[in-house]
Structure formats: C-alpha cells, structure tokens
Design an enzyme around this catalytic site. Sequence first.
Site, PDB file in Angstrom:
ATOM      1  N   LYS A  43      51.490  75.087   2.630  1.00  0.00           N
ATOM      2  CA  LYS A  43      51.719  75.499   1.259  1.00  0.00           C
ATOM      3  C   LYS A  43      50.696  74.909   0.280  1.00  0.00           C
ATOM      4  CE  LYS A  43      56.730  75.095   1.735  1.00  0.00           C
ATOM      5  NZ  LYS A  43      57.898  74.358   1.132  1.00  0.00           N
ATOM      6  N   GLY A  44      50.066  73.817   0.655  1.00  0.00           N
ATOM      7  CA  GLY A  44      49.361  72.987  -0.316  1.00  0.00           C
ATOM      8  C   GLY A  44      48.267  73.659  -1.110  1.00  0.00           C
ATOM      9  N   GLU A  99      41.633  75.118   1.593  1.00  0.00           N
ATOM     10  CA  GLU A  99      42.567  74.035   1.924  1.00  0.00           C
ATOM     11  C   GLU A  99      42.702  73.105   0.716  1.00  0.00           C
ATOM     12  OE1 GLU A  99      44.999  72.993   3.270  1.00  0.00           O
ATOM     13  OE2 GLU A  99      44.653  71.997   5.182  1.00  0.00           O
ATOM     14  N   ASP A 100      43.857  72.451   0.610  1.00  0.00           N
ATOM     15  CA  ASP A 100      44.033  71.494  -0.489  1.00  0.00           C
ATOM     16  C   ASP A 100      43.328  70.176  -0.180  1.00  0.00           C
ATOM     17  OD1 ASP A 100      45.811  70.855   1.556  1.00  0.00           O
ATOM     18  OD2 ASP A 100      47.508  70.439   0.251  1.00  0.00           O
ATOM     19  N   ASP A 103      42.250  65.758   5.780  1.00  0.00           N
ATOM     20  CA  ASP A 103      42.581  64.352   6.017  1.00  0.00           C
ATOM     21  C   ASP A 103      42.106  64.007   7.431  1.00  0.00           C
ATOM     22  OD1 ASP A 103      43.800  61.876   5.962  1.00  0.00           O
ATOM     23  OD2 ASP A 103      45.839  62.616   6.061  1.00  0.00           O
ATOM     24  N   LYS A 131      39.312  63.519   2.486  1.00  0.00           N
ATOM     25  CA  LYS A 131      39.578  62.095   2.768  1.00  0.00           C
ATOM     26  C   LYS A 131      38.834  61.757   4.053  1.00  0.00           C
ATOM     27  CE  LYS A 131      44.275  61.170   1.931  1.00  0.00           C
ATOM     28  NZ  LYS A 131      45.632  60.954   2.491  1.00  0.00           N
ATOM     29  N   PHE A 152      47.714  58.031  -0.527  1.00  0.00           N
ATOM     30  CA  PHE A 152      48.504  59.262  -0.498  1.00  0.00           C
ATOM     31  C   PHE A 152      48.451  59.937  -1.854  1.00  0.00           C
ATOM     32  CE2 PHE A 152      51.919  62.233   0.260  1.00  0.00           C
ATOM     33  CZ  PHE A 152      51.579  62.634   1.540  1.00  0.00           C
ATOM     34  N   ASP A 159      52.062  67.633  -1.988  1.00  0.00           N
ATOM     35  CA  ASP A 159      53.415  67.117  -2.114  1.00  0.00           C
ATOM     36  C   ASP A 159      53.612  65.815  -1.348  1.00  0.00           C
ATOM     37  OD1 ASP A 159      53.307  68.308   0.567  1.00  0.00           O
ATOM     38  OD2 ASP A 159      55.464  67.910   0.610  1.00  0.00           O
ATOM     39  N   ARG A 165      54.409  68.899  -6.193  1.00  0.00           N
ATOM     40  CA  ARG A 165      53.431  69.993  -6.107  1.00  0.00           C
ATOM     41  C   ARG A 165      53.137  70.594  -7.475  1.00  0.00           C
ATOM     42  NH1 ARG A 165      52.814  71.505  -0.646  1.00  0.00           N
ATOM     43  NH2 ARG A 165      54.699  71.426   0.605  1.00  0.00           N
TER      44      ARG A 165
HETATM   45  P1  IMP Z   1      45.060  66.945   8.232  1.00  0.00           P
HETATM   46  O1  IMP Z   1      45.526  67.900   9.289  1.00  0.00           O
HETATM   47  O2  IMP Z   1      45.388  65.524   8.569  1.00  0.00           O
HETATM   48  O3  IMP Z   1      43.615  67.142   7.833  1.00  0.00           O
HETATM   49  O4  IMP Z   1      45.924  67.197   6.964  1.00  0.00           O
HETATM   50  C1  IMP Z   1      45.957  68.387   6.325  1.00  0.00           C
HETATM   51  C2  IMP Z   1      47.275  68.571   5.608  1.00  0.00           C
HETATM   52  O5  IMP Z   1      48.031  67.358   5.513  1.00  0.00           O
HETATM   53  C3  IMP Z   1      47.018  69.012   4.201  1.00  0.00           C
HETATM   54  O6  IMP Z   1      46.979  70.401   4.115  1.00  0.00           O
HETATM   55  C4  IMP Z   1      48.197  68.430   3.459  1.00  0.00           C
HETATM   56  O7  IMP Z   1      49.264  69.338   3.522  1.00  0.00           O
HETATM   57  C5  IMP Z   1      48.564  67.202   4.231  1.00  0.00           C
HETATM   58  N1  IMP Z   1      48.020  65.969   3.622  1.00  0.00           N
HETATM   59  C6  IMP Z   1      47.047  65.185   4.089  1.00  0.00           C
HETATM   60  N2  IMP Z   1      46.812  64.146   3.271  1.00  0.00           N
HETATM   61  C7  IMP Z   1      47.665  64.289   2.256  1.00  0.00           C
HETATM   62  C8  IMP Z   1      47.899  63.533   1.047  1.00  0.00           C
HETATM   63  O8  IMP Z   1      47.263  62.509   0.743  1.00  0.00           O
HETATM   64  N3  IMP Z   1      48.866  64.039   0.231  1.00  0.00           N
HETATM   65  C9  IMP Z   1      49.576  65.153   0.506  1.00  0.00           C
HETATM   66  N4  IMP Z   1      49.384  65.888   1.600  1.00  0.00           N
HETATM   67  C10 IMP Z   1      48.446  65.460   2.476  1.00  0.00           C
END
Ligand code: IMP
Length: 176
Positions: A43-44, A99-100, A103, A131, A152, A159, A165
């Site tokens: 959703k982000g 993408e939002d 990470d 990140k 975070f 969220d 959000r």
């Molecule tokens: P990844 O798969 O670890 O790269 O994370 C991607 C998803 O994790 C993002 O689309 C977010 O929904 C969530 N996410 C990662 N870091 C954060 C954060 O700091 N705050 C909120 N959501 C996060």
Amino acid sequence: MDSIHRLTPLFTSQQIASRIDELALEIKRDYQSRYPLLLGILKGSFVFLADLVRCLDFPVELDFIRVASYSAGKITSGQVKLVSEPVASLTSRHVLIIEDIVDTGLTTDFVGSWLKERGPASVRLCTLLDKPTRRRRLVEVNYRGFIVPNRFIVGYGLDMNEKYRNLPGISVINGE
Ligand code: IMP
C-alpha cells in the site's frame, strides 16, 4: 501495540513536493515517448504515486501490485508474498515500479523478478526513500527521492501497524 509514538520530522510536504518535481523531470526525459506503465507497490506507494503522476505531463498508464512482507510493525518476515497482481498486460511494456521505500530490497527484488517473467520491454525502479544500509538484495534504484537513515519512517503513505500513512510529511519514530 497501539501506543502514541513521538515523531521527529524528516521531510516537510514542501520538501517532498519539490523533490518530486525534480524526479518527474528525470522520468519525463526518459519516458515521454514510451507510454510507460507506472506500477505502484501497495500500500505504501499510493500517496507518492498520486503526487508523482500529477507532475507528469505526458501519457502514462497506472496499475498496482500488492505484496506483503512486513508481518508486524517494523519486523520483516524476510518473505515476500504476492497479494494481488496488476490487471494491465505487462508484455512489451516499459514498466516503472513506484515504491515508497527500499529497505532490505527484498520487496523490489521480488517484484522485479516477478515482472521479468512476464516479458516487459524494460523494468526500472523509482523510490521516494532509500535506506541503503539495510540492503539484503542488490537492487538498482533508477530514480531516488531521498536517502534516509536506518530508522523507522512514517507518513506520506508509510505506516507503522497501519498508522500514520495519512501524515502529509515524513517523520522518524523516536526510539524505534
Ligand atoms: P524491503 O522489502 O525491506 O525493501 O521493504 C520494503 C517495504 O517495507 C516498503 O514498501 C515498506 O512497506 C516497508 N518498510 C521498510 N522500511 C520501512 C520504514 O522505515 N517505515 C515503514 N515501512 C517500511
């Protein structure tokens, strides 16, 4: 847990808007004659995508893919699952993933691999936040809004347990 967190502002809505203007110029330069499919990861990304798309003054198509990875709060399960797939045909399309935040990179790596099996003409990634210190997969980010610290982050679509959000700016949750 449903506690109220203390938030420290990181980017105001004005800072976000001016960075999105710059990203839109880069995207226009690369895609204006290609009728790209902008694919938001739910959703982000919904707030970012809504603002970005209104800065693009050329034809684009929109669709969404929904995946799940963060099972509870900020703890990632390490596994990404497809929840709902896009309706648009992906074959021979120039797909720009929106993408939002990237990470660990697990989500965008999963979505990129899933897309590539569907025969797109190209796949690139645009993320508002990055990140990089937490990466577990090598992910090429083609358009990046801001690099953020290993904290975070909430607001502007992001969220924590489905809260925050709706905040117009981006903040860090203190103590997380
Ligand atoms: P990844 O798969 O670890 O790269 O994370 C991607 C998803 O994790 C993002 O689309 C977010 O929904 C969530 N996410 C990662 N870091 C954060 C954060 O700091 N705050 C909120 N959501 C996060």
